[in-house]
Design a protein around this motif. Structure first.
Motif, PDB file in Angstrom:
ATOM      1  N   UNK A  42       1.773  13.099  -5.937  1.00 50.78           N
ATOM      2  CA  UNK A  42       1.988  14.215  -6.861  1.00 50.78           C
ATOM      3  C   UNK A  42       3.462  14.588  -6.962  1.00 50.78           C
ATOM      4  N   UNK A  43       4.193  14.475  -5.862  1.00 44.87           N
ATOM      5  CA  UNK A  43       5.606  14.855  -5.846  1.00 44.87           C
ATOM      6  C   UNK A  43       6.488  13.628  -5.643  1.00 44.87           C
ATOM      7  N   UNK A  44       7.699  13.627  -6.203  1.00 41.46           N
ATOM      8  CA  UNK A  44       8.603  12.484  -6.028  1.00 41.46           C
ATOM      9  C   UNK A  44       9.068  12.373  -4.578  1.00 41.46           C
ATOM     10  N   UNK A  45       9.306  11.158  -4.119  1.00 38.29           N
ATOM     11  CA  UNK A  45       9.760  10.967  -2.740  1.00 38.29           C
ATOM     12  C   UNK A  45      11.219  11.386  -2.569  1.00 38.29           C
ATOM     13  N   UNK A  46      11.601  11.611  -1.343  1.00 34.36           N
ATOM     14  CA  UNK A  46      12.981  12.018  -1.067  1.00 34.36           C
ATOM     15  C   UNK A  46      13.955  10.867  -1.309  1.00 34.36           C
ATOM     16  N   UNK A  47      13.533   9.651  -1.070  1.00 29.95           N
ATOM     17  CA  UNK A  47      14.403   8.491  -1.263  1.00 29.95           C
ATOM     18  C   UNK A  47      14.679   8.322  -2.760  1.00 29.95           C
ATOM     19  N   UNK A  48      15.924   8.444  -3.200  1.00 25.51           N
ATOM     20  CA  UNK A  48      16.214   8.372  -4.631  1.00 25.51           C
ATOM     21  C   UNK A  48      15.847   7.034  -5.262  1.00 25.51           C
ATOM     22  N   UNK A  49      15.867   5.967  -4.468  1.00 21.92           N
ATOM     23  CA  UNK A  49      15.498   4.657  -5.021  1.00 21.92           C
ATOM     24  C   UNK A  49      14.006   4.624  -5.350  1.00 21.92           C
ATOM     25  N   UNK A  50      13.186   5.149  -4.437  1.00 27.63           N
ATOM     26  CA  UNK A  50      11.748   5.215  -4.698  1.00 27.63           C
ATOM     27  C   UNK A  50      11.427   6.240  -5.777  1.00 27.63           C
ATOM     28  N   UNK A  51      12.246   7.284  -5.850  1.00 28.72           N
ATOM     29  CA  UNK A  51      12.018   8.318  -6.864  1.00 28.72           C
ATOM     30  C   UNK A  51      12.142   7.742  -8.276  1.00 28.72           C
ATOM     31  N   UNK A  52      13.014   6.757  -8.445  1.00 27.04           N
ATOM     32  CA  UNK A  52      13.155   6.099  -9.756  1.00 27.04           C
ATOM     33  C   UNK A  52      11.846   5.420 -10.143  1.00 27.04           C
ATOM     34  N   UNK A  53      11.249   4.694  -9.212  1.00 30.97           N
ATOM     35  CA  UNK A  53       9.981   4.021  -9.483  1.00 30.97           C
ATOM     36  C   UNK A  53       8.867   5.040  -9.743  1.00 30.97           C
ATOM     37  N   UNK A  54       8.865   6.101  -8.976  1.00 27.92           N
ATOM     38  CA  UNK A  54       7.883   7.175  -9.143  1.00 27.92           C
ATOM     39  C   UNK A  54       7.987   7.763 -10.545  1.00 27.92           C
ATOM     40  N   UNK A  55       9.192   8.025 -11.005  1.00 29.73           N
ATOM     41  CA  UNK A  55       9.388   8.587 -12.344  1.00 29.73           C
ATOM     42  C   UNK A  55       9.059   7.602 -13.450  1.00 29.73           C
ATOM     43  N   UNK A  92       0.828  -1.205   0.000  1.00 30.52           N
ATOM     44  CA  UNK A  92       0.000   0.000   0.000  1.00 30.52           C
ATOM     45  C   UNK A  92       0.862   1.254   0.000  1.00 30.52           C
ATOM     46  N   UNK A  93       1.880   1.260   0.820  1.00 26.01           N
ATOM     47  CA  UNK A  93       2.753   2.436   0.901  1.00 26.01           C
ATOM     48  C   UNK A  93       3.492   2.658  -0.416  1.00 26.01           C
ATOM     49  N   UNK A  94       3.894   1.567  -1.050  1.00 28.40           N
ATOM     50  CA  UNK A  94       4.614   1.686  -2.322  1.00 28.40           C
ATOM     51  C   UNK A  94       3.694   2.251  -3.401  1.00 28.40           C
ATOM     52  N   UNK A  95       2.440   1.781  -3.435  1.00 28.38           N
ATOM     53  CA  UNK A  95       1.470   2.305  -4.411  1.00 28.38           C
ATOM     54  C   UNK A  95       1.252   3.796  -4.176  1.00 28.38           C
TER      55      UNK A  95
END
Length: 242
Positions: free
Chosen positions: A18-31, A9-12
């Motif tokens: 709306x905004x990318x997460x601070x964690x660069x690893x999660x930001x890749x998935x977000x993008x 749930x948290x990953x979804x």
């Protein structure tokens, strides 16, 4: 809720934030998620994208993805509700024609991906007894799509093909549209009211006798309409009354 369910749930939520997460690893998935759904919608709605521009379109895609998250691993099926989404999308409120253009883009997209079918068996059709004609039900080709619009959506669609400058030949007038694939290329065209009415009735399983009755004083046109669309491959099968 299990630990795994909470993590999912948290990953979804991160993917659709709306905004990318601070964690660069999660930001890749977000993008990557954004790139995937924007790309899928751009492929399905090229006319809409050209009309509104890439920045507007990408923002609408993000809003749509949050409202209608994909429930399939096949992104070709994603975006079926973009037209109603745009109808309620405040930034597009002044573009009253845009939802119908989206419907036409979607019809072209679906026509391209639709199954193929054999041509109408005219020899078998010729063997049907004349007294059974009224009970015949003709089936439209799987790639055929029909839509109506209060706007000149075919002219808008044609004006925004890659080799055109975006200026439509018509700016007013309603369209009754048939989208049909020829080879690998689906194309829309505006139909006269009688032709569109016949195809729309056939698409709902209406038998020929009822189609004829519905046409009223236009019934004399039915034979020519059927012959034309059979020759063009729009009609592909028939059934006789049980």
């Amino acid at each position: 809720m299990s630990a795994l369910a909470a993590l999912q749930r948290d990953f979804i939520e991160v993917l659709y934030a709306a905004d990318p997460p601070a964690d660069p690893r999660l930001a890749i998935h977000h993008g990557n998620a954004r790139a995937n759904w924007r790309g899928a919608l751009a492929a399905a709605y090229p006319t809409v994208r050209r009309l509104v521009g890439s920045a507007f379109f990408d923002a609408a895609c993000d809003g749509y993805a949050r409202a209608y998250p994909s429930r399939s691993g096949d992104l070709a099926t994603f975006g079926g509700d973009l037209a109603p989404f745009l109808a309620g999308y405040a930034p597009a409120a002044a573009l009253d024609y845009l939802p119908d253009v989206a419907r036409l883009d979607r019809a072209v997209h679906e026509s391209f991906h639709a199954a193929d079918a054999e041509a109408l068996d005219l020899a078998a059709l010729a063997r049907v007894r004349e007294e059974d004609y009224g009970g015949l039900r003709l089936t439209l080709h799987p790639a055929a799509r029909l839509l109506e619009s209060a706007h000149p959506v075919v002219a808008i669609w044609e004006a925004n093909l890659p080799d055109r400058d975006g200026t439509p030949d018509r700016t007013v007038g309603a369209d009754r549209v048939l989208v049909m694939r020829h080879g690998f290329e689906p194309r829309p065209r505006a139909l006269p009211a009688s032709e569109w009415d016949v195809l729309a009735l056939l698409a709902t399983g209406t038998c020929l006798g009822e189609v004829c009755d519905a046409l009223g004083d236009r019934a004399a046109l039915l034979q020519d309409i059927l012959a034309r669309h059979a020759a063009e491959g729009v009609l592909c099968r028939f059934e006789t009354a049980a």
